[in-house]
Design a protein around this motif. Sequence first.
Motif, PDB file in Angstrom:
ATOM      1  N   GLY A   1       5.081  67.886  76.071  1.00 42.31           N
ATOM      2  CA  GLY A   1       4.268  69.121  75.890  1.00 42.31           C
ATOM      3  C   GLY A   1       5.221  68.925  74.128  1.00 42.31           C
ATOM      4  O   GLY A   1       4.120  68.356  73.144  1.00 42.31           O
TER       5      GLY A   1
ATOM      6  N   TYR B   1       0.442  70.733  74.631  1.00 42.02           N
ATOM      7  CA  TYR B   1       0.002  69.969  74.580  1.00 42.02           C
ATOM      8  C   TYR B   1      -1.237  70.658  73.726  1.00 42.02           C
ATOM      9  O   TYR B   1      -1.686  69.099  73.252  1.00 42.02           O
ATOM     10  CB  TYR B   1      -0.280  69.953  76.126  1.00 42.02           C
ATOM     11  CG  TYR B   1       0.219  68.611  76.555  1.00 42.02           C
ATOM     12  CD1 TYR B   1       0.343  67.243  76.539  1.00 42.02           C
ATOM     13  CD2 TYR B   1       1.201  68.976  78.158  1.00 42.02           C
ATOM     14  CE1 TYR B   1       1.267  66.429  77.289  1.00 42.02           C
ATOM     15  CE2 TYR B   1       2.547  68.193  78.519  1.00 42.02           C
ATOM     16  CZ  TYR B   1       1.993  66.882  78.006  1.00 42.02           C
ATOM     17  OH  TYR B   1       3.487  65.873  78.847  1.00 42.02           O
TER      18      TYR B   1
ATOM     19  N   THR C   1       1.519  59.802  72.565  1.00 43.44           N
ATOM     20  CA  THR C   1       2.415  60.768  72.264  1.00 43.44           C
ATOM     21  C   THR C   1       3.529  60.534  71.522  1.00 43.44           C
ATOM     22  O   THR C   1       3.581  61.152  70.871  1.00 43.44           O
ATOM     23  CB  THR C   1       3.594  61.410  74.019  1.00 43.44           C
ATOM     24  OG1 THR C   1       3.883  60.188  74.751  1.00 43.44           O
ATOM     25  CG2 THR C   1       2.043  61.324  75.143  1.00 43.44           C
TER      26      THR C   1
END
Length: 386
Positions: A222, A269, A349
Amino acid sequence: MRALALRPLWICLLVALVARLVFAFCLFPIFQQRWHLREDGDDYGALAQTMREGHYDDVTRGPVFPAFVAMAGSPSMVKFLQALLDAGTCVLVFLIARGNWKAAALWAVYPFAIWRVGFISKEVVATFLLAAYVGMQLLALRNGKIRTWLAAGGVLALVNLCKPTFLAWPIAVLALAFLHRVSFARVAALLAGMVVVIAPWTWRNYVATHGAFLPVATERGGVTTFVGNYQPTLGLWEGPGKPIWLQATEEIKKQHADASVAELDHVYYAAAWKEITGNPVKATEICLRKCVRFWCLGAKRREEYSSVIIQFTYLAAMGIGLRRRWPWDLEVVLMLSLIVYVMLIHALTYADLRFSIYVMPFVCVLASGLFQTTDRSTELTTAAAA
């Protein structure tokens, strides 16, 4: 005769092992002092100690690499075993390339594989396991036996217990199976093998987190996703913008002071998604930048030009190799899809050169096609669909 044919492989193994041991024990200490490198930047030594003491309750890391460090006992032994494993990856690359020793040679001298052996981090073990999975997966495609597909699923589970980036990979395998008319039952066997191995750890996490569904570990996914998509700093981890994202993550943590580790991971996230949807154009630009960083730039951007030259050389060789292999069979498509899968995961990410090492064995295999002069047969695709 067979011993003579394997001589190049033995030379590759010797070169790989010597290069890694010399770097880990002779050269790395020099770089460590010059660049103030952290040998164990992810604190795996502390996690391994809790595992040895029998109270390992961490849910931020998968169990494979901490167990590896715990069994090794000391940093020196970890590095020695990593050198052996990474040399062993040469064998896997050789087998995946169907006995092409040039693929093994490319991995033996790959500078960033040698570099990672000096650190106590999961890249070496995860890369070895991923190469083992691909080897088993290709064997499953070749012989079509359900038990081989089950075994491939089991090895894929070990990869995920080391680095859970590949939990969604069976979806890609399913798509490839559909396109190449491979029986769905075989893909189901792959998934079953993976679930059976991972399920006990998922249950352990459920108990440890008092009811959270966490298949393997958070891996701090996250917060790294948030940092990788944080637009004020262009998704960079290091550099002048680091205090800015550190302050932003600390503010989020303070706002959710009562959240568990798993809950806080979800919060980060959500914050990352907010960054993306707040300015999709900027988010797309950052995503494209991360595709480049994935291949060429480390977090601290040391020796940028050398990194670009090395990576470009390997990728250019892969491009030529792919051109000479055309039309591609299912094995080539599988490896190329895995490379793209890992790159896209990190582009969405957080990305830097450190994470490209997982797919470089397959870059070496595909680059070995540079030396190929005859057309490859498409019989494997037909056999896999049979």
